[in-house]
Design a protein around this motif. Structure first.
Motif, PDB file in Angstrom:
ATOM      1  N   ILE A  16     -38.718  43.689  43.374  1.00 19.30           N
ATOM      2  CA  ILE A  16     -38.441  43.754  41.942  1.00 19.30           C
ATOM      3  C   ILE A  16     -37.804  42.485  41.393  1.00 19.30           C
ATOM      4  O   ILE A  16     -37.948  42.155  40.210  1.00 19.30           O
ATOM      5  CB  ILE A  16     -37.540  44.981  41.638  1.00 19.30           C
ATOM      6  CG1 ILE A  16     -37.497  45.286  40.140  1.00 19.30           C
ATOM      7  CG2 ILE A  16     -36.135  44.771  42.201  1.00 19.30           C
ATOM      8  CD1 ILE A  16     -36.775  46.586  39.805  1.00 19.30           C
ATOM      9  N   ASP A  17     -37.122  41.705  42.231  1.00 20.40           N
ATOM     10  CA  ASP A  17     -36.340  40.546  41.785  1.00 20.40           C
ATOM     11  C   ASP A  17     -37.213  39.289  41.748  1.00 20.40           C
ATOM     12  O   ASP A  17     -37.551  38.730  42.795  1.00 20.40           O
ATOM     13  CB  ASP A  17     -35.150  40.343  42.722  1.00 20.40           C
ATOM     14  CG  ASP A  17     -34.140  39.329  42.190  1.00 20.40           C
ATOM     15  OD1 ASP A  17     -34.462  38.627  41.196  1.00 20.40           O
ATOM     16  OD2 ASP A  17     -33.042  39.229  42.762  1.00 20.40           O
ATOM     17  N   ASP A  18     -37.566  38.852  40.544  1.00 22.51           N
ATOM     18  CA  ASP A  18     -38.452  37.687  40.431  1.00 22.51           C
ATOM     19  C   ASP A  18     -37.788  36.406  40.925  1.00 22.51           C
ATOM     20  O   ASP A  18     -38.468  35.421  41.242  1.00 22.51           O
ATOM     21  CB  ASP A  18     -38.963  37.514  38.996  1.00 22.51           C
ATOM     22  CG  ASP A  18     -37.835  37.367  37.973  1.00 22.51           C
ATOM     23  OD1 ASP A  18     -36.649  37.387  38.359  1.00 22.51           O
ATOM     24  OD2 ASP A  18     -38.160  37.237  36.778  1.00 22.51           O
ATOM     25  N   ARG A  19     -36.474  36.394  41.045  1.00 23.58           N
ATOM     26  CA  ARG A  19     -35.784  35.207  41.539  1.00 23.58           C
ATOM     27  C   ARG A  19     -36.090  34.944  43.013  1.00 23.58           C
ATOM     28  O   ARG A  19     -35.888  33.829  43.509  1.00 23.58           O
ATOM     29  CB  ARG A  19     -34.271  35.356  41.349  1.00 23.58           C
ATOM     30  CG  ARG A  19     -33.801  35.554  39.905  1.00 23.58           C
ATOM     31  CD  ARG A  19     -32.292  35.823  39.874  1.00 23.58           C
ATOM     32  NE  ARG A  19     -31.953  36.951  40.733  1.00 23.58           N
ATOM     33  CZ  ARG A  19     -30.800  37.052  41.400  1.00 23.58           C
ATOM     34  NH1 ARG A  19     -29.874  36.108  41.323  1.00 23.58           N
ATOM     35  NH2 ARG A  19     -30.549  38.106  42.158  1.00 23.58           N
TER      36      ARG A  19
ATOM     37  N   PHE B 211     -30.017  30.852  44.406  1.00 22.46           N
ATOM     38  CA  PHE B 211     -30.032  32.310  44.392  1.00 22.46           C
ATOM     39  C   PHE B 211     -28.632  32.863  44.628  1.00 22.46           C
ATOM     40  O   PHE B 211     -27.908  32.414  45.518  1.00 22.46           O
ATOM     41  CB  PHE B 211     -30.975  32.849  45.472  1.00 22.46           C
ATOM     42  CG  PHE B 211     -31.051  34.349  45.502  1.00 22.46           C
ATOM     43  CD1 PHE B 211     -31.974  35.023  44.718  1.00 22.46           C
ATOM     44  CD2 PHE B 211     -30.195  35.098  46.306  1.00 22.46           C
ATOM     45  CE1 PHE B 211     -32.050  36.405  44.731  1.00 22.46           C
ATOM     46  CE2 PHE B 211     -30.257  36.483  46.333  1.00 22.46           C
ATOM     47  CZ  PHE B 211     -31.186  37.141  45.534  1.00 22.46           C
ATOM     48  N   THR B 212     -28.261  33.855  43.836  1.00 20.78           N
ATOM     49  CA  THR B 212     -27.004  34.580  44.037  1.00 20.78           C
ATOM     50  C   THR B 212     -27.310  36.071  44.134  1.00 20.78           C
ATOM     51  O   THR B 212     -28.250  36.564  43.507  1.00 20.78           O
ATOM     52  CB  THR B 212     -26.016  34.340  42.882  1.00 20.78           C
ATOM     53  OG1 THR B 212     -26.655  34.683  41.638  1.00 20.78           O
ATOM     54  CG2 THR B 212     -25.563  32.886  42.850  1.00 20.78           C
ATOM     55  N   PHE B 213     -26.517  36.786  44.919  1.00 17.63           N
ATOM     56  CA  PHE B 213     -26.763  38.211  45.149  1.00 17.63           C
ATOM     57  C   PHE B 213     -26.489  39.031  43.884  1.00 17.63           C
ATOM     58  O   PHE B 213     -25.561  38.746  43.128  1.00 17.63           O
ATOM     59  CB  PHE B 213     -25.890  38.725  46.290  1.00 17.63           C
ATOM     60  CG  PHE B 213     -26.270  38.169  47.631  1.00 17.63           C
ATOM     61  CD1 PHE B 213     -27.263  38.771  48.383  1.00 17.63           C
ATOM     62  CD2 PHE B 213     -25.649  37.035  48.129  1.00 17.63           C
ATOM     63  CE1 PHE B 213     -27.618  38.265  49.616  1.00 17.63           C
ATOM     64  CE2 PHE B 213     -25.996  36.521  49.365  1.00 17.63           C
ATOM     65  CZ  PHE B 213     -26.986  37.138  50.113  1.00 17.63           C
ATOM     66  N   SER B 214     -27.316  40.047  43.695  1.00 12.18           N
ATOM     67  CA  SER B 214     -27.176  40.939  42.544  1.00 12.18           C
ATOM     68  C   SER B 214     -26.594  42.270  42.974  1.00 12.18           C
ATOM     69  O   SER B 214     -27.210  43.018  43.741  1.00 12.18           O
ATOM     70  CB  SER B 214     -28.543  41.173  41.881  1.00 12.18           C
ATOM     71  OG  SER B 214     -28.475  42.236  40.953  1.00 12.18           O
ATOM     72  N   LYS B 215     -25.382  42.575  42.483  1.00 14.94           N
ATOM     73  CA  LYS B 215     -24.781  43.882  42.769  1.00 14.94           C
ATOM     74  C   LYS B 215     -25.590  44.990  42.106  1.00 14.94           C
ATOM     75  O   LYS B 215     -25.727  46.090  42.643  1.00 14.94           O
ATOM     76  CB  LYS B 215     -23.333  43.914  42.275  1.00 14.94           C
ATOM     77  CG  LYS B 215     -22.367  43.109  43.144  1.00 14.94           C
ATOM     78  CD  LYS B 215     -20.931  43.321  42.694  1.00 14.94           C
ATOM     79  CE  LYS B 215     -19.954  42.557  43.594  1.00 14.94           C
ATOM     80  NZ  LYS B 215     -18.550  42.766  43.181  1.00 14.94           N
ATOM     81  N   ALA B 216     -26.139  44.710  40.943  1.00 14.00           N
ATOM     82  CA  ALA B 216     -26.903  45.719  40.208  1.00 14.00           C
ATOM     83  C   ALA B 216     -28.126  46.181  40.989  1.00 14.00           C
ATOM     84  O   ALA B 216     -28.538  47.339  40.891  1.00 14.00           O
ATOM     85  CB  ALA B 216     -27.336  45.166  38.848  1.00 14.00           C
ATOM     86  N   LEU B 217     -28.714  45.274  41.782  1.00 13.80           N
ATOM     87  CA  LEU B 217     -29.895  45.610  42.575  1.00 13.80           C
ATOM     88  C   LEU B 217     -29.532  46.055  43.991  1.00 13.80           C
ATOM     89  O   LEU B 217     -30.416  46.320  44.812  1.00 13.80           O
ATOM     90  CB  LEU B 217     -30.853  44.411  42.640  1.00 13.80           C
ATOM     91  CG  LEU B 217     -31.512  44.002  41.326  1.00 13.80           C
ATOM     92  CD1 LEU B 217     -32.371  42.757  41.514  1.00 13.80           C
ATOM     93  CD2 LEU B 217     -32.365  45.143  40.762  1.00 13.80           C
TER      94      LEU B 217
ATOM     95  N   ILE C 235     -40.965  47.805  50.821  1.00 20.57           N
ATOM     96  CA  ILE C 235     -40.286  47.929  49.533  1.00 20.57           C
ATOM     97  C   ILE C 235     -38.984  47.158  49.609  1.00 20.57           C
ATOM     98  O   ILE C 235     -38.097  47.509  50.390  1.00 20.57           O
ATOM     99  CB  ILE C 235     -40.021  49.403  49.189  1.00 20.57           C
ATOM    100  CG1 ILE C 235     -41.333  50.197  49.171  1.00 20.57           C
ATOM    101  CG2 ILE C 235     -39.312  49.525  47.843  1.00 20.57           C
ATOM    102  CD1 ILE C 235     -41.138  51.695  49.075  1.00 20.57           C
ATOM    103  N   GLY C 236     -38.866  46.116  48.805  1.00 21.51           N
ATOM    104  CA  GLY C 236     -37.679  45.273  48.813  1.00 21.51           C
ATOM    105  C   GLY C 236     -37.713  44.315  49.988  1.00 21.51           C
ATOM    106  O   GLY C 236     -37.571  44.721  51.140  1.00 21.51           O
ATOM    107  N   THR C 237     -37.896  43.032  49.713  1.00 26.67           N
ATOM    108  CA  THR C 237     -38.117  42.072  50.797  1.00 26.67           C
ATOM    109  C   THR C 237     -36.858  41.333  51.235  1.00 26.67           C
ATOM    110  O   THR C 237     -36.813  40.796  52.337  1.00 26.67           O
ATOM    111  CB  THR C 237     -39.121  40.995  50.347  1.00 26.67           C
ATOM    112  OG1 THR C 237     -38.568  40.318  49.203  1.00 26.67           O
ATOM    113  CG2 THR C 237     -40.452  41.605  49.982  1.00 26.67           C
ATOM    114  N   GLY C 238     -35.839  41.269  50.351  1.00 24.68           N
ATOM    115  CA  GLY C 238     -34.758  40.327  50.623  1.00 24.68           C
ATOM    116  C   GLY C 238     -35.362  38.938  50.696  1.00 24.68           C
ATOM    117  O   GLY C 238     -36.221  38.570  49.887  1.00 24.68           O
ATOM    118  N   ILE C 239     -34.985  38.164  51.711  1.00 19.13           N
ATOM    119  CA  ILE C 239     -35.587  36.825  51.866  1.00 19.13           C
ATOM    120  C   ILE C 239     -36.755  36.845  52.845  1.00 19.13           C
ATOM    121  O   ILE C 239     -37.272  35.795  53.227  1.00 19.13           O
ATOM    122  CB  ILE C 239     -34.543  35.787  52.315  1.00 19.13           C
ATOM    123  CG1 ILE C 239     -33.988  36.135  53.703  1.00 19.13           C
ATOM    124  CG2 ILE C 239     -33.437  35.643  51.285  1.00 19.13           C
ATOM    125  CD1 ILE C 239     -33.176  35.014  54.318  1.00 19.13           C
ATOM    126  N   GLY C 240     -37.150  38.055  53.274  1.00 19.33           N
ATOM    127  CA  GLY C 240     -38.344  38.157  54.108  1.00 19.33           C
ATOM    128  C   GLY C 240     -38.091  38.343  55.590  1.00 19.33           C
ATOM    129  O   GLY C 240     -39.003  38.144  56.393  1.00 19.33           O
TER     130      GLY C 240
END
Length: 286
Positions: A77-80, A19-25, A54-59
């Motif tokens: 939203i991020d299926d990854r 997993f890599t962080f998404s700046k877009a998200l 809303i939005g879990t990150g890694i939990g």
């Protein structure tokens, strides 16, 4: 999973799943171990409550919510992140993860199906770029929820929680105060996140009103007037509303006069009742 706020643990988990962080998200994951328990405690995560996250990150926050609430439904939203969450939240049987965009989710249906017999609250660490749209959606949908507790950019939190009639307020302040009672809970430094953002954050809670203020006959027009009033912050109410809404200034001035307001009044000086009175006067004149 223990130690979800430990940077080494986070890096190991993310590396295992490539997993890599998404700046877009706008992804910035919390690594300060004291923050999420406070959000959960102050955000109505307790017996008898179901929580929409809303939005879990890694939990990290999900973990704290699940310890306290009867049920947690997290929308990510991020299926990854789905395989990551399957690992980090494996011990909880009261957590459901939905891979979806909350802006396209039927939350009325979700609440009816997932939280029967429970009070419901929302908790979230919102990406800065979509804070206002999500908040307004949650409020305008008139969901059967008790509160919305969110982490937001500190500057945005100051405006969201600004009292009506003060310099910090904006159009979103009017909407927030119309639907809820806002409260700034605590600040969170930028060093509490990985990767670290360029600004500090704060946690705010909006306790949903049982009834919205009286006197508004057309909510869409009311909020349009509020947006127009603050579209040019250094201008008077008359100039801002006239130019942004394309209404002849003489008509706007007439509405101001009928509302018993000074001709040179600025929008940030208005109380909720004065905003409603002015909006209704203007609506009747055009």
């Amino acid at each position: 999973m223990d130690n979800l706020s430990n940077i080494s643990v986070i890096r190991d988990v993310l590396a295992r799943h490539n997993f890599t962080f998404s700046k877009a998200l706008g992804q910035n994951f919390l690594v300060n171990p004291s923050v999420c328990p406070k959000i959960a405690e102050m955000g109505n995560a307790k017996k008898g409550f179901g929580i929409i996250e809303i939005g879990t990150g890694i939990g990290v926050l999900t973990n704290e919510l699940a310890k306290r609430a009867d049920k947690v439904v997290a929308i990510e939203i991020d299926d990854r992140l789905m395989p990551v969450l399957a690992e980090t939240l494996a011990e909880y049987d009261n957590v459901k993860i939905i891979n979806a965009d909350v802006m396209e989710t039927d939350l009325h249906k979700l609440i009816a199906e997932e939280f029967q017999g429970m009070d419901v609250a929302v908790c979230a660490n919102l990406p800065y770029y979509i804070t206002s749209p999500i908040l307004m959606m949650l409020l305008e949908e008139r969901l059967p929820i008790k509160s919305v507790t969110v982490m937001v950019q500190k500057e945005a939190g100051t405006r969201l929680c600004a009292p009506m009639g003060t310099r910090d307020m904006g159009a979103v302040t009017v909407a927030i105060n119309y639907f809820s009672v806002p409260k700034l809970l605590f600040n969170v430094s930028r060093g509490s996140f990985m990767p670290s953002p360029n600004v500090d954050s704060c946690v705010v809670r909006f306790d949903i009103r049982d009834k919205t203020p009286e006197g508004v006959t057309d909510e869409k027009f009311f909020f349009k007037v509020a947006r127009g009033a603050f579209s040019q912050r250094r201008k008077t109410l008359s100039n801002s509303v006239s130019s942004s809404m394309g209404i002849d200034k003489s008509i706007v001035n007439q509405a101001i006069e009928q509302s018993d307001l000074p001709a040179s009044v600025r929008p940030e000086a208005l109380s909720m009742e004065q905003f409603i009175t002015f909006s209704e006067a203007l609506r009747k004149l055009i």
